[in-house]
Design a protein around this motif. Structure first.
Motif, short mmCIF file in Angstrom:
data_model
loop_
_atom_site.label_atom_id
_atom_site.label_comp_id
_atom_site.label_asym_id
_atom_site.label_seq_id
_atom_site.Cartn_x
_atom_site.Cartn_y
_atom_site.Cartn_z
N ALA A 200 0.85 -1.20 0.00
CA ALA A 200 0.00 0.00 0.00
C ALA A 200 0.88 1.24 0.00
N PRO A 201 0.39 2.35 -0.53
CA PRO A 201 1.14 3.61 -0.43
C PRO A 201 1.39 3.95 1.04
N ALA A 202 2.45 4.71 1.30
CA ALA A 202 2.85 5.00 2.68
C ALA A 202 1.74 5.66 3.49
N ASN A 203 0.92 6.51 2.87
CA ASN A 203 -0.10 7.21 3.63
C ASN A 203 -1.35 6.37 3.89
N LEU A 204 -1.46 5.20 3.26
CA LEU A 204 -2.59 4.30 3.51
C LEU A 204 -2.18 3.34 4.61
N LEU A 205 -2.69 3.59 5.81
CA LEU A 205 -2.30 2.78 6.96
C LEU A 205 -2.86 1.37 6.88
N GLY A 206 -4.04 1.20 6.26
CA GLY A 206 -4.67 -0.11 6.13
C GLY A 206 -6.18 0.01 6.28
N MET A 207 -6.77 -1.04 6.81
CA MET A 207 -8.23 -1.11 6.95
C MET A 207 -8.58 -1.24 8.43
N THR A 208 -9.73 -0.66 8.79
CA THR A 208 -10.25 -0.84 10.14
C THR A 208 -11.75 -1.12 10.05
N ASP A 209 -12.28 -1.69 11.10
CA ASP A 209 -13.69 -2.04 11.14
C ASP A 209 -14.49 -0.92 11.81
N VAL A 210 -15.52 -0.46 11.11
CA VAL A 210 -16.43 0.52 11.68
C VAL A 210 -17.84 -0.05 11.53
N ARG A 211 -18.38 -0.54 12.62
CA ARG A 211 -19.73 -1.13 12.64
C ARG A 211 -19.92 -2.22 11.59
N GLY A 212 -18.91 -3.08 11.47
CA GLY A 212 -19.02 -4.20 10.55
C GLY A 212 -18.60 -3.90 9.12
N GLU A 213 -18.24 -2.65 8.84
CA GLU A 213 -17.79 -2.27 7.50
C GLU A 213 -16.29 -1.99 7.54
N GLY A 214 -15.56 -2.61 6.61
CA GLY A 214 -14.13 -2.33 6.51
C GLY A 214 -13.92 -1.02 5.76
N ILE A 215 -13.20 -0.09 6.36
CA ILE A 215 -12.92 1.18 5.68
C ILE A 215 -11.40 1.41 5.65
N PRO A 216 -10.91 2.02 4.56
CA PRO A 216 -9.49 2.36 4.50
C PRO A 216 -9.18 3.52 5.45
N VAL A 217 -7.98 3.49 6.03
CA VAL A 217 -7.55 4.57 6.92
C VAL A 217 -6.29 5.20 6.35
N LEU A 218 -6.37 6.50 6.09
CA LEU A 218 -5.23 7.27 5.59
C LEU A 218 -4.65 8.09 6.73
N ASP A 219 -3.34 8.30 6.71
CA ASP A 219 -2.67 9.13 7.70
C ASP A 219 -2.63 10.55 7.16
N LEU A 220 -3.28 11.50 7.84
CA LEU A 220 -3.33 12.88 7.36
C LEU A 220 -1.93 13.47 7.29
N ARG A 221 -1.08 13.17 8.26
CA ARG A 221 0.29 13.69 8.24
C ARG A 221 1.00 13.31 6.94
N LEU A 222 0.99 12.02 6.63
CA LEU A 222 1.70 11.54 5.45
C LEU A 222 1.04 12.01 4.15
N THR A 223 -0.30 12.12 4.16
CA THR A 223 -1.02 12.60 2.99
C THR A 223 -0.63 14.05 2.67
N LEU A 224 -0.35 14.84 3.72
CA LEU A 224 0.02 16.24 3.55
C LEU A 224 1.54 16.43 3.42
N GLY A 225 2.30 15.33 3.44
CA GLY A 225 3.75 15.43 3.31
C GLY A 225 4.45 15.84 4.59
N LEU A 226 3.80 15.64 5.74
CA LEU A 226 4.39 15.97 7.03
C LEU A 226 5.07 14.73 7.61
N PRO A 227 5.96 14.91 8.59
CA PRO A 227 6.65 13.75 9.16
C PRO A 227 5.71 12.82 9.92
#
Length: 150
Positions: free
Chosen positions: A39-66
């Motif tokens: 996965a791209p560095a800013n895509l942390l992976g998947m998490t479960d929200v009420r039985g639905e798998g959703i992708p989780v992005l890191d805002l820091r990495l998406t914005l080019g921050l450390p």
């Protein structure tokens, strides 16, 4: 009198960002995220929200921050964004969530126009809250294509 736009204010790397409240589905404490291979560095992976798998992005990495470690204030903001081909739900890992608020003025200042390859597409405008600059994110443009490319 018209109703003023409300925003969820987010803290990232000492800066304040804002997401339009109508894009925010819910705010969660940090939870396990299943990593995805290649996965791209800013895509942390998947998490479960009420039985639905959703992708989780890191805002820091998406914005080019450390990158930064999770703290007790780290949150996942569950958002509904318009992707390139369809609406999608995704999580955005942020350092902290401050509040739901209105900004000091109804109108946002446009993002600064600077030369170079700075990607202004992520910024809807610049506002102020209690005298501090608040960068209002254009979530559809920032995340819509990113999530689909992942």
């Amino acid at each position: 009198m018209t109703e003023r736009a409300q925003f969820v204010t987010l803290g990232v790397d000492g800066e304040i960002f804002a997401a339009p409240v109508e894009k925010v589905q819910e705010i969660l404490e940090m939870r396990p995220v299943a990593r995805l291979p290649q996965a791209p560095a800013n895509l942390l992976g998947m998490t479960d929200v009420r039985g639905e798998g959703i992708p989780v992005l890191d805002l820091r990495l998406t914005l080019g921050l450390p990158e930064a470690e999770d703290t007790e204030n780290t949150r996942i903001v569950v958002l509904n964004v318009n992707g390139d081909s369809a609406p999608m739900t995704l999580g955005l890992r942020t350092d902290r969530v401050f509040e739901v608020t209105v900004l000091d003025a109804d109108e946002l200042d446009p993002p600064p126009s600077v030369s170079g390859d700075w990607r202004v597409r992520a910024v809807a405008g610049i506002g102020r809250r209690n005298g501090r600059f608040v960068t209002v994110l254009d979530l559809d443009r920032l995340l819509g294509g990113v999530a689909e490319a992942a």
